[in-house]
Write a protein that holds these residues in place. Sequence first.
Motif, PDB file in Angstrom:
ATOM      1  N   ASN A 133       0.825  -1.201   0.000  1.00 53.37           N
ATOM      2  CA  ASN A 133       0.000   0.000   0.000  1.00 53.37           C
ATOM      3  C   ASN A 133       0.866   1.260   0.000  1.00 53.37           C
ATOM      4  N   SER A 162      -5.354   6.287  -1.428  1.00 51.17           N
ATOM      5  CA  SER A 162      -4.862   4.971  -1.033  1.00 51.17           C
ATOM      6  C   SER A 162      -4.646   4.137  -2.287  1.00 51.17           C
ATOM      7  N   ARG A 171      -3.217   0.457  -3.696  1.00 54.41           N
ATOM      8  CA  ARG A 171      -2.770  -0.907  -3.431  1.00 54.41           C
ATOM      9  C   ARG A 171      -1.785  -1.308  -4.527  1.00 54.41           C
ATOM     10  N   SER A 204      -3.609  -5.099   2.639  1.00 58.89           N
ATOM     11  CA  SER A 204      -2.172  -5.113   2.897  1.00 58.89           C
ATOM     12  C   SER A 204      -1.910  -5.418   4.367  1.00 58.89           C
TER      13      SER A 204
END
Length: 476
Positions: free
Chosen positions: A219, A337, A339, A410
């Motif tokens: 992440n 955010s 990933r 994560s």
Amino acid sequence: MNDVASNPEPFDSSVLGAAVRDEFPRIVNDLGDLVRIPSVAWSAFDPAEVQRSAEAVARLARDTGAFSMVDIRRAPVGDGDELGQPAVVARRDAAPGYPTVLLYAHHDVQPPGDRDHWDTEVYEPTLIDGRIYGRGAADDKAGVMAHIGAIRSLVSVFGDDLRVGIRLFIEGEEEFGSRSFAAFLEQNADDLEADAIVVADSGNWDEQTPGLTVALRGNVTFALTVRTLAHASHSGMFGGAVPDAMLAAVRTLDTMWDAEGAVAIDGLTRHEADTPDYASERLRDEAGLPEGVSEIGRGSVASRLWFQPSVTVTGINAPSVDQASNTLLPAVTVRVSVRVAPGQPAAEAYAHIRRHLEANAAFGAQLEFADVDLGDPFLVDTTGPAVAAITTAMTSAWGVEPVELGIGGSIPFIADLVQTFPSAEILVTGVEDPNSRAHSPNESLHVEGFRKSVTAEALFLAALRARGADASAADA
């Protein structure tokens, strides 16, 4: 870890399974007591509750009778004087020639969220249709009790003659970013070192099928401020000629996806691996995707969830609808955010993301990056003896072979485990299932799946105990 002995000591898996069944009502009751403690580690919540939770876990560890040492410890956060949240460490040394396993889980939980969205009391464990509802019931106090329950069952069958070494590490701030994790490992390496590490903080394929997590996305999270004006201006007087920050933010952020919703940031990679069949109908049901709203991305469902990058805007600082005025906003801040696919370092991914946003800043908007947090992805080496042992144990406990899973979320601290204990096999297991709704209102635990998870871990520990003392025999 020692190789399997040519003549390992046999053990009756049915006896151990019966021990888990006998112990299970107490395991569930103790889980309920832990759920009743609102152990949220976030700074806005009462730290005394996290301490109370740690003390409860320490009592449970001591009561197993398996450990020579049980302690509550803290480690520093960064270079300052601040200490992280309390973690429980317990130790039992292995007999000569026998392996040692580290059992990890965390006793802190997510904040409750909007209590109006809960159908039950947040911190009161409630049994409905074979599931226990309550914050932390699945994530991760069930992981704590899977370890405690497996150890209890092992002691009930073998008494003090466990032979296998056991280290217990129950963290107190995983949901708050494991801020003191690396320092904690460094300070307590001697008490945590092991041949295999079981991280009980993942999930199963479904309520009837176990899962062994073999891949985790990394992440990258950060705050992005988009600025276009020195001060707010009247939208009627200047709108149409002057770009406000919201317009620039929307246009800039939109460049991170293509028309199908797939990530469009040059340099972000994807991992290539076979995936099990994950039907679109299942995705729609588990994610709550309404009819008429389309999926995004390309490739198989599991590939999109496990092995490809994703970008989500998780928060925004801007006037609320109730407080809105006819104003051109000078600046907007969002939380992003990302990933990261297994195989790509998080720092490398962040460099590509930042380069992309700076190159695509709409209308020349000024960009500021802050509060950057990086967590590397993880791929499991599935060729080791511990993986074989846990696979056999899961198959015996569940009656079906486990599915090798990737996880879209994560667990960044695993990279710290790998760095501190590079020779240890890391096994990522869990007790959740797709309906557990971890982090969300109405979090729940499937009770029968939980019992099978406890049984699988007990069988795994028994299998380690059954490994002969090859090294000692060779030395003799």
